[in-house]
Design a protein around this motif. Structure first.
Motif, PDB file in Angstrom:
ATOM      1  N   TRP A  90       0.818  -1.218   0.000  1.00  0.00           N
ATOM      2  CA  TRP A  90       0.000   0.000   0.000  1.00  0.00           C
ATOM      3  C   TRP A  90       0.848   1.263   0.000  1.00  0.00           C
ATOM      4  O   TRP A  90       0.360   2.335  -0.357  1.00  0.00           O
ATOM      5  N   GLN A  91       2.112   1.158   0.411  1.00  0.00           N
ATOM      6  CA  GLN A  91       2.971   2.332   0.384  1.00  0.00           C
ATOM      7  C   GLN A  91       3.437   2.678  -1.025  1.00  0.00           C
ATOM      8  O   GLN A  91       3.952   3.769  -1.256  1.00  0.00           O
ATOM      9  N   PHE A  97      -5.830   4.548  -5.232  1.00  0.00           N
ATOM     10  CA  PHE A  97      -6.008   3.130  -4.940  1.00  0.00           C
ATOM     11  C   PHE A  97      -6.119   2.881  -3.439  1.00  0.00           C
ATOM     12  O   PHE A  97      -6.868   1.997  -3.012  1.00  0.00           O
ATOM     13  N   ARG A  98      -5.377   3.657  -2.638  1.00  0.00           N
ATOM     14  CA  ARG A  98      -5.423   3.418  -1.187  1.00  0.00           C
ATOM     15  C   ARG A  98      -6.818   3.619  -0.617  1.00  0.00           C
ATOM     16  O   ARG A  98      -7.203   2.954   0.343  1.00  0.00           O
ATOM     17  N   LYS A  99      -7.592   4.518  -1.209  1.00  0.00           N
ATOM     18  CA  LYS A  99      -8.934   4.766  -0.674  1.00  0.00           C
ATOM     19  C   LYS A  99      -9.843   3.547  -0.786  1.00  0.00           C
ATOM     20  O   LYS A  99     -10.853   3.434  -0.076  1.00  0.00           O
ATOM     21  N   PHE A 248      -2.024   7.348   8.147  1.00  0.00           N
ATOM     22  CA  PHE A 248      -2.408   6.046   8.682  1.00  0.00           C
ATOM     23  C   PHE A 248      -3.732   5.622   8.061  1.00  0.00           C
ATOM     24  O   PHE A 248      -4.585   6.461   7.769  1.00  0.00           O
ATOM     25  N   ILE A 249      -3.892   4.313   7.899  1.00  0.00           N
ATOM     26  CA  ILE A 249      -5.122   3.752   7.345  1.00  0.00           C
ATOM     27  C   ILE A 249      -5.712   2.786   8.367  1.00  0.00           C
ATOM     28  O   ILE A 249      -5.010   1.893   8.855  1.00  0.00           O
ATOM     29  N   ASN A 282     -13.267   9.122   2.196  1.00  0.00           N
ATOM     30  CA  ASN A 282     -14.046   7.911   2.481  1.00  0.00           C
ATOM     31  C   ASN A 282     -15.088   8.147   3.569  1.00  0.00           C
ATOM     32  O   ASN A 282     -14.934   9.023   4.418  1.00  0.00           O
ATOM     33  N   LEU A 283     -16.113   7.339   3.535  1.00  0.00           N
ATOM     34  CA  LEU A 283     -17.185   7.410   4.528  1.00  0.00           C
ATOM     35  C   LEU A 283     -16.645   7.102   5.916  1.00  0.00           C
ATOM     36  O   LEU A 283     -15.865   6.171   6.100  1.00  0.00           O
TER      37      LEU A 283
END
Length: 328
Positions: A90-91, A97-99, A248-249, A282-283
């Motif tokens: 993901w980095q 795409f990360r969303k 951060f995700i 994002n929600l």
């Protein structure tokens, strides 16, 4: 190897973080991290940009569950330089795409610090930047560039590189290597870059002494300690979290906790209080319940999307294999 000392989570740096390192490794190992829209093969093609400008080869990032572990990389034979967390597919993909990342089949929210390295530079100078101004530190003019967004992007890249560079010529070379000329089709002779450097120093006099001084690795060490603070709290509750240096995700529902922790971490490491954090689009759980109270049909559609989404056959197959392997 000391030039770029690598510390894996699997091998802790000291007895104090041995347990956390082991826990995080196991946490990422058992966490399903994927993107529903990616079918077979499980990979993402990088868009046109700097990573391709020297060749016509297509470049891909593979979504593989063997490539989701992180490590800390230190520099200069010192645990005071560098120390950022690297690793994880993901980095290597952009925010578009990360969303769409899901963890354990739940959608995610990404939060990042605003202008973190510049703010850290100010904190080293004893200044709480956001307590003194609301001005975007990258909002500066660039001669010959009339697009305001391009000006900001160019200034941001140049300023961040200037904190890492050891001298002006090294800075100019790094900037030309990093800039995506397909997206920013401008010419940058030394004279123009020197002018931009003067503009940055004029607008940021309190940190001008850090520019072209190689301070970036020291600032990276500070942001890595901030990152470690946030990670440690999530590990304690066995809650998955992904890092992208200054962002951060987390799964939907964990974003308020993350936002608060990011503030606490910054204050704990820098002894300063002023930060700004940005949510992606994002929600969030707050939005779900606030809007859902007014529109029941929308709420039910969103709940269905959160729990199921629209998985491709490839995604569903990868999820089933993961669950079968871990007995979930």
């Amino acid at each position: 190897i000391w030039r770029s000392q690598i510390i894996n989570y699997k091998a802790a740096t000291n007895a104090g973080n041995l347990s956390r390192s082991s826990q995080l490794y196991k946490l990422l190992e058992k966490t399903f991290i994927d993107i529903q829209s990616v079918d077979i093969p499980a990979r993402i093609e990088l868009p046109e940009g700097k990573k391709r400008r020297r060749s016509n080869r297509r470049v891909f990032v593979n979504i593989t569950h063997h490539d989701k572990f992180v490590r800390r990389i230190f520099n200069n034979k010192s645990f005071s330089d560098g120390g950022r967390f690297y690793g994880g597919w993901w980095q290597r993909v952009d925010s578009k795409f990360r969303k769409d990342i899901r963890m354990n089949n739940l959608p995610t929210v990404e939060i990042d610090y605003s202008a973190l390295h510049v703010i850290l530079a100010y904190s080293e100078a004893g200044i709480d930047y956001w307590q003194t101004t609301n001005k975007d530190p990258y909002d500066l003019p660039v001669r010959g560039v009339n697009n305001p967004e391009h000006c900001r992007d160019i200034t941001k890249l140049f300023l961040l590189l200037s904190l890492n560079a050891s001298n002006e010529q090294a800075l100019y070379k790094a900037f030309r290597n990093e800039l995506n000329y397909r997206e920013y089709p401008y010419s940058f002779p030394d004279e123009m870059l020197s002018e931009l450097l003067d503009t940055i120093k004029e607008h940021h006099p309190d940190i001008s002494h850090m520019i072209c001084s190689g301070a970036g690795l020291r600032l990276m060490n500070i942001d890595s300690r901030i990152c470690d603070y946030v990670i440690a709290d999530f590990v304690k509750t066995d809650t998955p979290i992904l890092t992208v240096h200054d962002s951060f995700i987390v799964q939907i529902g964990e974003e308020d906790r993350l936002n608060q922790l990011m503030k606490e971490a910054f204050e704990d490491v820098t002894y300063k209080v002023g930060i700004k954090a940005k949510f992606n689009q994002n929600l969030t759980r707050t939005q779900l319940y606030a809007h859902g109270a007014q529109d029941r049909d929308w709420y039910l559609r969103m709940v269905n999307w959160i729990t199921k989404g629209s998985p491709t056959i490839g995604y569903q197959s990868r999820l089933e294999r993961h669950r079968e392997y871990f007995g979930q």
